[in-house]
Design an enzyme around this catalytic site. Structure first.
Site, PDB file in Angstrom:
ATOM      1  N   GLY A  31      19.412  94.809  72.457  1.00  0.00           N
ATOM      2  CA  GLY A  31      20.214  95.152  73.721  1.00  0.00           C
ATOM      3  C   GLY A  31      20.798  94.002  74.200  1.00  0.00           C
ATOM      4  O   GLY A  31      20.912  92.937  73.437  1.00  0.00           O
ATOM      5  N   HIS A  34      26.528  91.762  72.621  1.00  0.00           N
ATOM      6  CA  HIS A  34      27.816  91.317  72.895  1.00  0.00           C
ATOM      7  C   HIS A  34      28.656  91.366  71.392  1.00  0.00           C
ATOM      8  O   HIS A  34      28.317  92.025  70.576  1.00  0.00           O
ATOM      9  CB  HIS A  34      27.579  89.738  73.191  1.00  0.00           C
ATOM     10  CG  HIS A  34      26.364  89.221  72.124  1.00  0.00           C
ATOM     11  ND1 HIS A  34      26.668  88.842  71.042  1.00  0.00           N
ATOM     12  CD2 HIS A  34      25.001  88.568  72.406  1.00  0.00           C
ATOM     13  CE1 HIS A  34      25.666  87.984  70.259  1.00  0.00           C
ATOM     14  NE2 HIS A  34      24.834  88.015  71.372  1.00  0.00           N
ATOM     15  N   GLU A  35      29.793  90.405  71.527  1.00  0.00           N
ATOM     16  CA  GLU A  35      30.503  90.551  70.192  1.00  0.00           C
ATOM     17  C   GLU A  35      29.724  90.448  69.089  1.00  0.00           C
ATOM     18  O   GLU A  35      29.814  91.162  68.092  1.00  0.00           O
ATOM     19  CB  GLU A  35      31.657  89.545  70.419  1.00  0.00           C
ATOM     20  CG  GLU A  35      32.700  89.667  69.416  1.00  0.00           C
ATOM     21  CD  GLU A  35      33.465  91.021  69.220  1.00  0.00           C
ATOM     22  OE1 GLU A  35      34.049  91.462  68.283  1.00  0.00           O
ATOM     23  OE2 GLU A  35      33.466  91.769  70.569  1.00  0.00           O
ATOM     24  N   GLY A  36      28.802  89.457  68.759  1.00  0.00           N
ATOM     25  CA  GLY A  36      28.066  89.165  67.706  1.00  0.00           C
ATOM     26  C   GLY A  36      27.093  90.536  67.202  1.00  0.00           C
ATOM     27  O   GLY A  36      27.278  90.866  66.049  1.00  0.00           O
ATOM     28  N   HIS A  37      26.643  91.425  67.903  1.00  0.00           N
ATOM     29  CA  HIS A  37      26.047  92.475  67.807  1.00  0.00           C
ATOM     30  C   HIS A  37      27.177  93.585  66.980  1.00  0.00           C
ATOM     31  O   HIS A  37      26.655  94.319  66.109  1.00  0.00           O
ATOM     32  CB  HIS A  37      25.394  93.202  68.996  1.00  0.00           C
ATOM     33  CG  HIS A  37      24.355  92.173  69.597  1.00  0.00           C
ATOM     34  ND1 HIS A  37      24.453  91.725  70.755  1.00  0.00           N
ATOM     35  CD2 HIS A  37      22.880  92.087  69.314  1.00  0.00           C
ATOM     36  CE1 HIS A  37      23.188  91.003  70.806  1.00  0.00           C
ATOM     37  NE2 HIS A  37      22.461  91.454  70.011  1.00  0.00           N
ATOM     38  N   GLY A 147      21.992  89.298  62.214  1.00  0.00           N
ATOM     39  CA  GLY A 147      22.975  87.802  62.475  1.00  0.00           C
ATOM     40  C   GLY A 147      22.336  86.668  61.988  1.00  0.00           C
ATOM     41  O   GLY A 147      21.133  86.456  62.083  1.00  0.00           O
ATOM     42  N   MET A 188      27.133  82.974  70.162  1.00  0.00           N
ATOM     43  CA  MET A 188      27.130  84.050  70.859  1.00  0.00           C
ATOM     44  C   MET A 188      25.557  84.497  71.063  1.00  0.00           C
ATOM     45  O   MET A 188      24.778  84.482  69.898  1.00  0.00           O
ATOM     46  CB  MET A 188      27.993  85.280  70.525  1.00  0.00           C
ATOM     47  CG  MET A 188      29.066  84.874  70.939  1.00  0.00           C
ATOM     48  SD  MET A 188      30.183  86.659  70.705  1.00  0.00           S
ATOM     49  CE  MET A 188      31.601  86.037  71.245  1.00  0.00           C
ATOM     50  N   SER A 190      22.597  86.503  73.944  1.00  0.00           N
ATOM     51  CA  SER A 190      22.223  87.184  75.123  1.00  0.00           C
ATOM     52  C   SER A 190      21.689  86.247  76.279  1.00  0.00           C
ATOM     53  O   SER A 190      21.925  86.521  77.462  1.00  0.00           O
ATOM     54  CB  SER A 190      21.210  88.101  74.933  1.00  0.00           C
ATOM     55  OG  SER A 190      21.618  89.356  74.032  1.00  0.00           O
TER      56      SER A 190
END
Length: 287
Positions: A31, A34-37, A147, A188, A190
């Site tokens: 959770g 962000h843009e990476g996810h 990632g 990026m 969290s």
């Protein structure tokens, strides 16, 4: 998008997809998206008929002095982002659903998990391997996307899948997606939200110093010298300490003195304020 919190409901939904001959992709997350996810989700949608994204803050991968209670939880906001990206199912189990009463099994992956973050965070990768194996068994995806920012995690998961002969997904179908970065190069994460404005500005020194070190190594500088300079640069920029700065084989993560014929990786973990940042970059093989 269907949000599912029961394993029985999940299996019923995915069973129908499989009857229809669909190709299913899994994007596991904790959770605080962000843009990476979202980049992982887009890759998954491009290569599969249906995407399952999971959100589970896994207590087994947090140590006793780590930020489990403080880790950001924003399920409603995350769900809205996933739905906008075309995710079919959000698998959001409770801790009790994932680890029911009497749960005693632990999955350990030796070697690839021993150094780097594994040395700094004892038991962390056992927690990662255990929960990811459960997610694989629950979803049985054809493909899974992770990632590359958490490069050691990716290596641990691929090793586990290979060693245990997993077929859903097969180790070759565990896809690493390149790190998504901010405009100033910071990976990026969290945990970036923990940084003060001053720390956030200083944190950009980490990817800059890594690029400088890689350029020096490619130009023939001794690896130890380039890594020492990297550490000096980020400490001078405002980092308080460096957990590690290592040139390693990209598959085994064994430390290297210099690039060889196989792909290598520069991996760094450093602390700024109370936040621990990790990053890695590829290093081309020697000619």
């Amino acid at each position: 998008m269907q949000t599912v919190k029961s394993l029985g409901v999940l299996r019923t939904t995915l069973g129908q997809w499989r009857k229809d001959g669909a190709r299913i992709a899994l994007v596991p997350t904790m959770g605080a998206l962000h843009e990476g996810h979202l980049t992982l989700v887009r890759r998954a949608r491009a290569e599969a008929d249906h995407v399952v994204a999971s959100i589970f803050v896994n207590p087994k991968q947090f140590g006793p002095n780590e930020d489990l209670d403080a880790y950001p939880r924003q399920l409603a906001a995350d769900a809205a982002m996933l739905e906008a990206e075309g995710v079919g199912v959000l698998w959001a189990p409770t801790v009790e659903e994932m680890y029911p009463s009497g749960f005693v099994t632990n999955v350990g992956v030796s070697g690839v998990s021993d150094g780097l973050c594994g040395a700094a965070r004892p038991g962390h990768f056992d927690g990662v391997a255990t929960v990811v194996l459960k997610l694989f068994n629950q979803v049985q995806p054809d493909l899974a996307f992770f990632g590359e920012k958490d490069f050691q995690q990716l290596a641990v998961i691929r090793t586990m899948a290979r060693d245990l002969d997993l077929t859903a997904p097969h180790a070759d179908n565990i896809i690493g997606v390149p790190t998504v970065r901010e405009a100033d190069g910071l990976a990026m994460s969290s945990r970036n939200r923990y940084l003060t404005s001053e720390q956030r500005t200083a944190a950009a020194a980490l990817p800059r110093a890594m690029k400088t070190a890689i350029a020096a190594i490619k130009a023939g500088a001794p690896g130890a010298e380039a890594l020492a300079q990297l550490q000096a640069e980020i400490i001078a920029a405002g980092f308080s300490s460096v957990d590690y700065a290592v040139l390693a084989d990209a598959t085994t993560l064994a430390p290297l003195a210099a690039p060889g014929k196989a792909p290598a990786r520069l991996l760094v973990a450093a602390r700024i304020g109370s936040t621990r940042l990790i990053d890695n970059m590829p290093v081309a093989p020697a000619p």
